[in-house]
Structure formats: structure tokens, C-alpha cells
Design a protein around this motif. Structure first.
Motif, PDB file in Angstrom:
ATOM      1  N   VAL A  39      39.202   2.982  30.512  1.00 36.55           N
ATOM      2  CA  VAL A  39      38.942   2.880  31.946  1.00 36.55           C
ATOM      3  C   VAL A  39      39.493   4.116  32.654  1.00 36.55           C
ATOM      4  N   HIS A  40      38.810   4.521  33.711  1.00 34.76           N
ATOM      5  CA  HIS A  40      39.267   5.639  34.540  1.00 34.76           C
ATOM      6  C   HIS A  40      39.762   5.104  35.873  1.00 34.76           C
ATOM      7  N   ARG A  41      41.012   5.469  36.215  1.00 38.15           N
ATOM      8  CA  ARG A  41      41.615   5.043  37.476  1.00 38.15           C
ATOM      9  C   ARG A  41      41.577   6.214  38.450  1.00 38.15           C
ATOM     10  N   PRO A  42      40.768   6.140  39.489  1.00 37.39           N
ATOM     11  CA  PRO A  42      40.672   7.274  40.411  1.00 37.39           C
ATOM     12  C   PRO A  42      41.973   7.562  41.150  1.00 37.39           C
ATOM     13  N   ALA A  43      42.807   6.534  41.354  1.00 35.51           N
ATOM     14  CA  ALA A  43      44.071   6.751  42.062  1.00 35.51           C
ATOM     15  C   ALA A  43      44.993   7.689  41.295  1.00 35.51           C
ATOM     16  N   TYR A  44      44.859   7.700  39.960  1.00 36.47           N
ATOM     17  CA  TYR A  44      45.714   8.545  39.118  1.00 36.47           C
ATOM     18  C   TYR A  44      44.908   9.614  38.380  1.00 36.47           C
ATOM     19  N   ASP A  45      43.580   9.523  38.459  1.00 31.24           N
ATOM     20  CA  ASP A  45      42.687  10.418  37.727  1.00 31.24           C
ATOM     21  C   ASP A  45      43.076  10.466  36.251  1.00 31.24           C
ATOM     22  N   ASP A  46      43.182   9.269  35.639  1.00 31.65           N
ATOM     23  CA  ASP A  46      43.526   9.206  34.218  1.00 31.65           C
ATOM     24  C   ASP A  46      42.643   8.216  33.488  1.00 31.65           C
ATOM     25  N   TRP A  47      42.585   8.418  32.164  1.00 32.93           N
ATOM     26  CA  TRP A  47      41.863   7.522  31.259  1.00 32.93           C
ATOM     27  C   TRP A  47      42.893   6.768  30.425  1.00 32.93           C
ATOM     28  N   SER A  48      42.770   5.456  30.417  1.00 35.21           N
ATOM     29  CA  SER A  48      43.744   4.634  29.689  1.00 35.21           C
ATOM     30  C   SER A  48      43.085   3.308  29.324  1.00 35.21           C
ATOM     31  N   TRP A  49      43.895   2.316  29.001  1.00 38.10           N
ATOM     32  CA  TRP A  49      43.415   0.972  28.657  1.00 38.10           C
ATOM     33  C   TRP A  49      43.498   0.067  29.876  1.00 38.10           C
ATOM     34  N   ALA A  50      42.623  -0.906  29.927  1.00 34.43           N
ATOM     35  CA  ALA A  50      42.675  -1.894  31.003  1.00 34.43           C
ATOM     36  C   ALA A  50      43.970  -2.696  30.877  1.00 34.43           C
ATOM     37  N   LYS A  51      44.705  -2.781  31.967  1.00 33.74           N
ATOM     38  CA  LYS A  51      45.988  -3.493  31.948  1.00 33.74           C
ATOM     39  C   LYS A  51      46.421  -3.772  33.379  1.00 33.74           C
ATOM     40  N   GLY A  52      47.448  -4.611  33.521  1.00 31.65           N
ATOM     41  CA  GLY A  52      47.986  -4.885  34.847  1.00 31.65           C
ATOM     42  C   GLY A  52      49.199  -5.782  34.770  1.00 31.65           C
ATOM     43  N   LYS A  53      49.886  -5.899  35.903  1.00 28.95           N
ATOM     44  CA  LYS A  53      51.108  -6.687  35.963  1.00 28.95           C
ATOM     45  C   LYS A  53      50.820  -8.174  35.859  1.00 28.95           C
ATOM     46  N   LEU A  54      51.789  -8.901  35.317  1.00 35.44           N
ATOM     47  CA  LEU A  54      51.692 -10.349  35.223  1.00 35.44           C
ATOM     48  C   LEU A  54      51.870 -10.970  36.602  1.00 35.44           C
ATOM     49  N   MET A 131      40.379   9.184  21.206  1.00 36.87           N
ATOM     50  CA  MET A 131      41.657   9.870  21.000  1.00 36.87           C
ATOM     51  C   MET A 131      41.767  11.107  21.896  1.00 36.87           C
ATOM     52  N   THR A 132      40.656  11.824  22.033  1.00 42.42           N
ATOM     53  CA  THR A 132      40.653  13.029  22.856  1.00 42.42           C
ATOM     54  C   THR A 132      40.689  12.698  24.341  1.00 42.42           C
ATOM     55  N   ARG A 133      39.984  11.644  24.742  1.00 41.96           N
ATOM     56  CA  ARG A 133      39.863  11.317  26.165  1.00 41.96           C
ATOM     57  C   ARG A 133      41.136  10.721  26.752  1.00 41.96           C
ATOM     58  N   LEU A 134      41.903   9.980  25.974  1.00 42.09           N
ATOM     59  CA  LEU A 134      43.108   9.335  26.493  1.00 42.09           C
ATOM     60  C   LEU A 134      44.073  10.368  27.063  1.00 42.09           C
ATOM     61  N   ASP A 135      44.643  10.073  28.229  1.00 46.53           N
ATOM     62  CA  ASP A 135      45.532  11.020  28.888  1.00 46.53           C
ATOM     63  C   ASP A 135      46.987  10.884  28.471  1.00 46.53           C
ATOM     64  N   TYR A 136      47.377   9.731  27.922  1.00 44.93           N
ATOM     65  CA  TYR A 136      48.785   9.506  27.595  1.00 44.93           C
ATOM     66  C   TYR A 136      48.959   9.350  26.088  1.00 44.93           C
ATOM     67  N   ALA A 137      49.922  10.065  25.548  1.00 42.95           N
ATOM     68  CA  ALA A 137      50.181   9.992  24.111  1.00 42.95           C
ATOM     69  C   ALA A 137      50.501   8.580  23.672  1.00 42.95           C
ATOM     70  N   ARG A 138      51.219   7.831  24.523  1.00 42.79           N
ATOM     71  CA  ARG A 138      51.612   6.466  24.143  1.00 42.79           C
ATOM     72  C   ARG A 138      50.396   5.572  23.914  1.00 42.79           C
ATOM     73  N   ASP A 139      49.277   5.832  24.616  1.00 47.42           N
ATOM     74  CA  ASP A 139      48.090   4.991  24.472  1.00 47.42           C
ATOM     75  C   ASP A 139      47.393   5.191  23.135  1.00 47.42           C
ATOM     76  N   ARG A 140      47.683   6.285  22.470  1.00 48.85           N
ATOM     77  CA  ARG A 140      47.058   6.515  21.166  1.00 48.85           C
ATOM     78  C   ARG A 140      47.663   5.626  20.083  1.00 48.85           C
ATOM     79  N   GLU A 141      48.881   5.126  20.309  1.00 50.16           N
ATOM     80  CA  GLU A 141      49.507   4.239  19.328  1.00 50.16           C
ATOM     81  C   GLU A 141      48.698   2.959  19.162  1.00 50.16           C
ATOM     82  N   GLN A 142      48.217   2.397  20.277  1.00 45.46           N
ATOM     83  CA  GLN A 142      47.409   1.179  20.185  1.00 45.46           C
ATOM     84  C   GLN A 142      46.085   1.450  19.474  1.00 45.46           C
ATOM     85  N   LEU A 143      45.484   2.597  19.764  1.00 53.37           N
ATOM     86  CA  LEU A 143      44.218   2.927  19.111  1.00 53.37           C
ATOM     87  C   LEU A 143      44.414   3.129  17.615  1.00 53.37           C
ATOM     88  N   ARG A 144      45.502   3.784  17.225  1.00 52.15           N
ATOM     89  CA  ARG A 144      45.771   3.959  15.792  1.00 52.15           C
ATOM     90  C   ARG A 144      45.928   2.601  15.102  1.00 52.15           C
TER      91      ARG A 144
END
Length: 202
Positions: A39-54, A131-144
Motif C-alpha cells: 500500500v502507498h500512504r500519501p501522507a508519508y509517501d511510502d510503500w509498506s504493508w497494510a496495518k493500523g493501531k488496535l 523487495m525493491t518497492r518497499l521503503d523500510y528495511a524492516r518490512d522486508r523481514e515479513q516478505l522473506r
């Protein structure tokens, strides 16, 4: 786009409260190719996984399914738990806060796919492209982890929910056999909320 710098890890001292969040990696197959949804969040201009606070009193898996549907319009059935993401960030008040995000692999089982909340684009990508599109290194751990499960033949799962009695009517207010003691309003609500996280494929 250059990768965003990875935030600092949560301090081991635990001197700040941790904000809980949950999400999932929606996945599907196109022929022999595994694809995941970013997902792309325009507020942060980043690509990551869908998530949110409980939400208050919400269970982690329930939050993960809800957040995916709210952000992508996709309904997922949770499968394998994936590595945690723990990091620090600066909140809206300019204070450092800590966040822990729990993730699951989420097989897409339905939904209309229309964007609903805080997201302006969803991209279905193969693994190398994700793997290339993700903006945060930590998000690649879930994909791996998803790739490891796929290679081991353990990515596809079927739901088995072992649920305790949740919150029931107090024993002091129930005179019949204890095994017949019903759930109270909170228990019924929590039982109903967990159903979408284990729904079968269409």
C-alpha cells in the motif's frame, strides 16, 4: 525513490509505552507466481504493508483483518504469523513513541478492492519487485518469511481457532450447570469479531 531510513529499535529498557498495531501481507497466486499487495500512504509517501493501531479491547488478529479491509478493500484469511516489527517514531506532538506491529500472511478470500482509508494506491507485485518497492528495511523481514513458507509448502493454511470461553456471565449470577453458562455482551462481541480472521475461501 530512495529507501526511507529505518527508525531506531524499541529500547530494551521499555521506558516508554508501546503502541500496538497489527497488519497482514495479502497474497495471491497468478499461475505459478506468488504476488503480494503493498500500500502507498500519501501522507508519508511510502510503500509498506497494510496495518493500523488496535482499537480499545481489540484482539491482534481481528485488528489485522480489519485494517487490511479498511485500507485496501480486500478481505483476507490470516495464516502464518510473521516477524514482528518494532521501532520508534516521532508522534504528532513531537515526542518519541515506540510501536510494535504484529503481522500475518493473509490469503485474499474476497472484497471489492476499492481504497477506503489513508491509502491512494495498492500494488500487486511479485516478490523481487516488492523487495525493491518497499521503503523500510524492516518490512522486508515479513516478505522473506512469506517466501520461506512458500518454498517449504507451508504458506497455504486452513483455519483452526481454539477459543476459550471468552468473557461469560459471572458464576455467582448463574445457577445452572457451569458448562451451560453463556457469554455476556462483551464475550459475544469478541466471539463475533474473530470470525472474519478465519473465514474460508469463496
Amino acid at each position: 525513490m530512495a529507501p526511507h531510513p529505518s527508525p531506531l529499535p524499541i529500547p530494551a529498557s521499555g521506558d516508554r509505552p508501546v503502541i500496538g498495531a497489527a497488519g497482514a501481507l495479502p497474497w495471491r497466486r497468478r499461475g505459478d507466481r506468488l504476488e503480494v499487495a503493498l500500500v502507498h500512504r500519501p501522507a508519508y509517501d511510502d510503500w509498506s504493508w497494510a496495518k493500523g493501531k488496535l482499537d480499545p479491547g481489540e484482539d491482534w488478529p481481528v485488528a489485522a483483518v480489519r485494517e487490511v479491509e479498511e485500507e485496501t478493500g480486500l478481505q483476507v484469511r490470516l495464516g502464518r504469523p510473521l516477524p514482528l516489527a518494532e521501532y520508534s517514531f516521532v508522534d504528532k506532538r513531537g515526542q518519541v513513541a515506540d510501536k510494535q506491529v504484529r503481522y500475518w500472511a493473509g490469503e485474499v478470500v474476497g472484497g471489492h478492492g476499492r481504497l477506503l482509508n489513508e491509502i491512494d494506491e495498492v500494488a500487486w507485485l511479485d516478490v523481487p519487485s516488492a523487495m525493491t518497492r518497499l521503503d523500510y528495511a524492516r518490512d522486508r523481514e515479513q516478505l522473506r518469511a512469506v517466501v520461506r513458507h512458500d518454498q517449504a509448502g507451508t504458506l497455504e493454511t486452513w483455519p483452526l481457532a481454539i477459543v476459550r470461553h471468552a468473557k461469560a456471565v459471572p458464576r455467582g449470577k448463574w445457577s445452572k450447570d457451569d458448562w451451560l453458562r453463556p457469554l455476556d455482551a462483551t464475550g459475544r462481541a469478541r466471539a463475533e469479531a474473530i470470525v472474519p480472521s478465519s473465514q474460508p475461501s469463496a
